[in-house]
Design a protein around this motif. Structure first.
Motif, short mmCIF file in Angstrom:
data_model
loop_
_atom_site.label_atom_id
_atom_site.label_comp_id
_atom_site.label_asym_id
_atom_site.label_seq_id
_atom_site.Cartn_x
_atom_site.Cartn_y
_atom_site.Cartn_z
N LEU A 244 58.78 -46.30 109.61
CA LEU A 244 58.02 -46.04 110.56
C LEU A 244 58.86 -44.78 111.14
O LEU A 244 57.64 -43.80 111.49
N SER A 245 59.80 -43.66 110.43
CA SER A 245 60.12 -42.82 110.89
C SER A 245 59.84 -41.79 110.24
O SER A 245 59.28 -41.01 110.86
N ALA A 246 58.90 -42.63 108.67
CA ALA A 246 58.47 -41.44 107.89
C ALA A 246 57.01 -41.33 108.62
O ALA A 246 57.27 -40.21 108.47
N GLY A 247 56.88 -42.58 108.57
CA GLY A 247 55.40 -42.01 109.19
C GLY A 247 55.35 -41.27 110.64
O GLY A 247 54.01 -40.62 109.92
N VAL A 248 56.10 -41.27 111.25
CA VAL A 248 55.41 -40.75 112.86
C VAL A 248 55.72 -39.36 113.05
O VAL A 248 55.14 -38.25 112.98
N TYR A 249 57.02 -39.30 111.56
CA TYR A 249 57.14 -37.69 111.34
C TYR A 249 56.34 -37.27 110.41
O TYR A 249 55.49 -35.91 110.49
N ARG A 250 55.47 -38.20 109.90
CA ARG A 250 54.37 -37.88 108.38
C ARG A 250 52.93 -37.03 109.75
O ARG A 250 52.58 -36.36 108.96
N GLY A 251 53.47 -38.17 110.70
CA GLY A 251 51.72 -37.97 111.87
C GLY A 251 52.11 -36.68 112.52
O GLY A 251 50.62 -36.28 112.93
N ILE A 252 52.95 -35.72 111.96
CA ILE A 252 52.87 -35.00 112.89
C ILE A 252 51.88 -33.43 111.89
O ILE A 252 51.29 -32.92 113.03
N LEU A 253 52.47 -33.75 111.11
CA LEU A 253 51.38 -33.38 110.22
C LEU A 253 49.39 -32.91 110.96
O LEU A 253 49.02 -31.88 111.04
N ASP A 254 49.96 -34.36 110.33
CA ASP A 254 47.62 -34.27 110.91
C ASP A 254 47.49 -34.46 112.46
O ASP A 254 46.87 -33.96 113.07
N ALA A 255 48.65 -34.06 113.56
CA ALA A 255 48.85 -34.43 114.86
C ALA A 255 48.40 -32.19 114.62
O ALA A 255 47.13 -31.72 115.92
N VAL A 256 49.11 -31.35 113.99
CA VAL A 256 48.95 -30.32 113.82
C VAL A 256 47.03 -29.61 113.97
O VAL A 256 46.74 -29.25 114.01
N ARG A 257 47.27 -30.33 112.98
CA ARG A 257 45.70 -30.32 111.86
C ARG A 257 44.67 -30.78 112.89
O ARG A 257 43.73 -29.73 113.13
N SER A 258 44.34 -31.65 113.76
CA SER A 258 44.27 -32.24 114.98
C SER A 258 43.25 -31.23 115.69
O SER A 258 42.70 -31.46 117.29
N ASN A 259 44.90 -30.25 116.00
CA ASN A 259 44.89 -29.44 116.93
C ASN A 259 44.48 -28.24 116.23
O ASN A 259 45.22 -26.47 116.66
N ASP A 260 43.89 -28.70 115.44
CA ASP A 260 42.80 -26.77 114.89
C ASP A 260 44.39 -25.65 114.40
O ASP A 260 44.02 -24.70 114.85
N TYR A 261 45.58 -27.02 113.78
CA TYR A 261 46.87 -25.84 113.47
C TYR A 261 47.16 -24.39 114.48
O TYR A 261 47.79 -23.75 114.61
N ASP A 262 47.19 -24.79 115.49
CA ASP A 262 47.69 -24.25 116.84
C ASP A 262 49.11 -24.82 116.74
O ASP A 262 49.44 -25.12 117.68
N CYS A 263 50.21 -23.89 116.71
CA CYS A 263 51.32 -23.96 116.50
C CYS A 263 51.63 -23.30 117.07
O CYS A 263 52.81 -23.04 117.41
N PHE A 264 51.22 -22.70 117.99
CA PHE A 264 51.73 -21.11 118.75
C PHE A 264 51.30 -21.75 119.98
O PHE A 264 52.87 -21.57 121.10
N SER A 265 50.54 -22.71 120.98
CA SER A 265 50.56 -22.15 121.90
C SER A 265 50.41 -23.97 122.70
O SER A 265 50.99 -24.85 123.69
N LYS A 266 50.29 -24.97 121.95
CA LYS A 266 50.90 -26.80 121.39
C LYS A 266 52.04 -26.87 121.25
O LYS A 266 52.07 -26.46 120.12
N ARG A 267 52.14 -28.01 122.24
CA ARG A 267 53.78 -29.02 121.30
C ARG A 267 52.90 -30.08 120.64
O ARG A 267 52.12 -30.53 121.67
N ASN A 268 52.93 -30.08 119.18
CA ASN A 268 52.13 -31.29 118.77
C ASN A 268 53.59 -32.07 118.35
O ASN A 268 53.62 -32.07 117.72
N PHE A 269 52.47 -33.25 118.25
CA PHE A 269 53.70 -34.55 118.16
C PHE A 269 52.26 -36.22 118.21
O PHE A 269 51.38 -35.70 118.84
#
Length: 286
Positions: A244-269
């Motif tokens: 569960l821990s690994a899956g949720v953390y790995r899911g952060i990467l997909d969250a960034v992708r879903s936000n069009d790689y915006d690591c600057f103005s959005k908090r990806n979770f």
């Protein structure tokens, strides 16, 4: 361990993880109580160390805080620990499990590296740093989560911690640059993909940035996969929280992708909906 003072010590540690890492708390609160308490105590130590490096204090004061923590760890090593909730809880953990104190010292080395920060030149340097600040945490937790293992799971624990740290870095690129004046993206890779510190300052999300980001994300995902390959060797009662821990953390990467790689103005979770999906998938696999 059931005495009221000991319960209060672990409650103190639990409050720290609950406040600072909802993802970890969500996963590891599902462990049996004794193991969950051990995780809380280990996390509280790591949080204390991290606060030394990331506080708003002047540099010399942060160094002094880290030095004090190392002295307290030295006392703990010598069975003369300071009479505080963190150290009392950790003593119970060391009494219950076959703990190794070296990863605790490695964690302090990682915080020292953060306070004396230098941009990593290569992915190898990034992973070395990631071991000290996060892979070491995997080693701290290993005797708790794989208490019956006969195989050497140290590489597996390091893989998971390192993958999580690279995930943190990829999530927090903008915050690290603007708030902490740090670039964790390896210099060699930035040059390879022609993405400059000036681009970073402006928060440019172009094709070069995406390729650079994905290069590191794929490395993190390969480390998650290496961890998954050994999950059956962990204690039965620890597999689900770990997955569960690994899956949720790995899911952060997909969250960034879903936000069009915006690591600057959005908090990806990972959203609550996706977290529930991950939890259901883990439950179906166990």
């Amino acid at each position: 361990m059931d005495t009221e003072p000991m319960q209060a010590d672990f409650a103190y540690c639990e409050a720290i993880i609950k406040k600072h890492s909802k993802s970890f708390y969500y996963a590891f609160s599902q462990l049996p109580v004794e193991k969950a308490n051990a995780v809380y105590a280990i996390y509280a130590f790591c949080r204390t160390a991290d606060d030394c490096a990331d506080s708003s204090q002047p540099h010399l004061e942060k160094l002094a805080s880290l030095h004090r923590l190392k002295k307290e760890l030295d006392l703990f090593r010598d069975h003369a620990e300071v009479d505080l909730p963190l150290w009392r809880a950790l003593r119970q953990v060391f009494t219950t499990y076959d703990m190794d104190i070296q990863p605790f010292y490695d964690q302090l080395t990682g915080q020292w590296m953060d306070m004396n920060f230098a941009i990593p030149k290569t992915i190898s340097e990034l992973e070395s740093y990631s071991y000290y600040v996060a892979g070491s945490v995997g080693l701290m937790l290993l005797p708790v989560l794989a208490s019956k293992a006969v195989a050497d799971l140290r590489p597996s624990a390091i893989h998971l911690g390192t993958a999580m740290q690279i995930t943190n870095i990829l999530r927090d690129i903008g915050e690290d640059f603007h708030t902490k004046q740090r670039i964790y993206l390896p210099k060699e890779e930035m040059e390879r993909f022609r993405y400059t510190p000036e681009d970073l300052r402006h928060g440019f999300i172009n094709e070069n940035f995406v390729h650079l980001w994905e290069k590191l994300a794929k490395r993190a995902e390969s480390l998650y996969d290496l961890f998954y390959s050994s999950i059956d060797l962990y204690d039965d009662d620890s597999k689900m929280p770990l997955l569960l821990s690994a899956g949720v953390y790995r899911g952060i990467l997909d969250a960034v992708r879903s936000n069009d790689y915006d690591c600057f103005s959005k908090r990806n979770f990972v959203s609550k909906e996706n977290r529930n999906k991950i939890s259901a998938a883990v439950s179906n696999c166990s």
